[in-house]
Motif scaffolding. Structure first.
Motif, PDB file in Angstrom:
ATOM      1  N   GLU A   1       4.751  -9.784  -5.549  1.00 27.09           N
ATOM      2  CA  GLU A   1       3.656 -10.470  -4.221  1.00 27.09           C
ATOM      3  C   GLU A   1       3.896 -10.753  -2.696  1.00 27.09           C
ATOM      4  O   GLU A   1       3.096 -10.553  -1.512  1.00 27.09           O
ATOM      5  CB  GLU A   1       2.659 -11.782  -4.932  1.00 27.09           C
ATOM      6  CG  GLU A   1       1.894 -11.485  -6.034  1.00 27.09           C
ATOM      7  CD  GLU A   1       1.263 -10.541  -5.977  1.00 27.09           C
ATOM      8  OE1 GLU A   1       0.448  -9.850  -4.518  1.00 27.09           O
ATOM      9  OE2 GLU A   1       0.996  -9.517  -6.659  1.00 27.09           O
TER      10      GLU A   1
ATOM     11  N   ASN B   1      -2.608  -3.876  -2.553  1.00 28.06           N
ATOM     12  CA  ASN B   1      -4.192  -4.477  -2.288  1.00 28.06           C
ATOM     13  C   ASN B   1      -4.615  -2.801  -3.395  1.00 28.06           C
ATOM     14  O   ASN B   1      -5.412  -2.951  -4.197  1.00 28.06           O
ATOM     15  CB  ASN B   1      -4.947  -4.600  -1.809  1.00 28.06           C
ATOM     16  CG  ASN B   1      -5.208  -4.297  -0.373  1.00 28.06           C
ATOM     17  OD1 ASN B   1      -4.385  -3.680   0.549  1.00 28.06           O
ATOM     18  ND2 ASN B   1      -6.973  -3.535  -0.532  1.00 28.06           N
TER      19      ASN B   1
ATOM     20  N   HIS C   1      -1.975  -4.791   5.233  1.00 29.36           N
ATOM     21  CA  HIS C   1      -2.290  -4.859   4.637  1.00 29.36           C
ATOM     22  C   HIS C   1      -3.890  -4.159   6.179  1.00 29.36           C
ATOM     23  O   HIS C   1      -4.723  -2.690   5.632  1.00 29.36           O
ATOM     24  CB  HIS C   1      -3.837  -5.716   4.188  1.00 29.36           C
ATOM     25  CG  HIS C   1      -4.756  -5.933   3.710  1.00 29.36           C
ATOM     26  ND1 HIS C   1      -5.158  -5.061   2.651  1.00 29.36           N
ATOM     27  CD2 HIS C   1      -5.871  -6.545   4.572  1.00 29.36           C
ATOM     28  CE1 HIS C   1      -5.891  -5.911   2.469  1.00 29.36           C
ATOM     29  NE2 HIS C   1      -6.297  -6.376   3.585  1.00 29.36           N
TER      30      HIS C   1
ATOM     31  N   ASP D   1      -0.667  -8.977   2.591  1.00 32.41           N
ATOM     32  CA  ASP D   1      -2.432  -8.952   3.124  1.00 32.41           C
ATOM     33  C   ASP D   1      -1.683 -10.727   4.143  1.00 32.41           C
ATOM     34  O   ASP D   1      -2.115 -11.885   3.260  1.00 32.41           O
ATOM     35  CB  ASP D   1      -3.466  -9.430   2.535  1.00 32.41           C
ATOM     36  CG  ASP D   1      -4.933  -9.826   3.210  1.00 32.41           C
ATOM     37  OD1 ASP D   1      -4.858  -9.786   4.046  1.00 32.41           O
ATOM     38  OD2 ASP D   1      -5.942  -9.986   1.856  1.00 32.41           O
TER      39      ASP D   1
ATOM     40  N   ASP E   1       0.839  -1.195  -0.212  1.00 35.91           N
ATOM     41  CA  ASP E   1       0.117  -0.109  -0.728  1.00 35.91           C
ATOM     42  C   ASP E   1       0.888   1.246  -0.249  1.00 35.91           C
ATOM     43  O   ASP E   1       0.510   2.388   0.671  1.00 35.91           O
ATOM     44  CB  ASP E   1      -1.281  -0.244   1.204  1.00 35.91           C
ATOM     45  CG  ASP E   1      -2.156  -0.686   0.805  1.00 35.91           C
ATOM     46  OD1 ASP E   1      -2.450  -1.157  -0.124  1.00 35.91           O
ATOM     47  OD2 ASP E   1      -2.623  -1.340   1.627  1.00 35.91           O
TER      48      ASP E   1
END
Length: 142
Positions: free
Chosen positions: A51, A38, A92, A67, A16
């Motif tokens: 990722e 995200n 997250h 996350d 983020d």
């Protein structure tokens, strides 16, 4: 916040970041390792955020993911996801957390910019010495 970045050996960003220019700015203080959140766009991926990330920091095996899923079962789930890790850094929720089991420590530094329901913006400071996590602190910055 800058006083905590000066003198850092490495900056970990658990996603983020929203725009790659922030990572470029952070890299003026120290090398940066980041994972995709995200809210991150293609420019953050093009910068090099993936990722997940797995790093060896002076012998401490550190994994990073944005996350980590629901709070229930998080430690066991992160152990399964990163079987070799000593520490998993995640984001997250933007809610600071430092929790441990016998074999794994998980750490969410919160957010210095989007504190959500937290009273203050925060960041995390990790001190690694000889392959051990000597200190982990969640520090208010706003």
């Amino acid at each position: 916040m800058a006083e905590h970045l000066r003198g850092a050996d490495l900056i970990l960003h658990a996603g983020d970041v929203c725009t790659a220019s922030v990572l470029v700015e952070l890299a003026q203080y120290a090398p940066v390792a980041a994972v995709l959140g995200n809210n991150d766009g293609p420019d953050v991926a093009a910068w090099g955020a993936g990722e997940t990330a797995e790093l060896d920091l002076d012998g401490l095996r550190v994994a990073m993911i944005h996350d980590s899923g629901l709070a229930t079962g998080r430690l066991a789930r992160m152990r399964r996801r990163f079987p070799a890790a000593d520490l998993v850094v995640f984001g997250h929720s933007h809610i600071p957390l430092d929790a441990s089991s016998d074999s794994l420590r998980i750490f969410n530094p919160g957010s210095p910019t989007d504190r959500r329901r937290q009273p203050r913006g925060t960041l995390g400071l990790l001190t690694i010495t000889s392959g051990q996590l000597a200190e982990a602190a969640i520090v208010p910055v706003t």
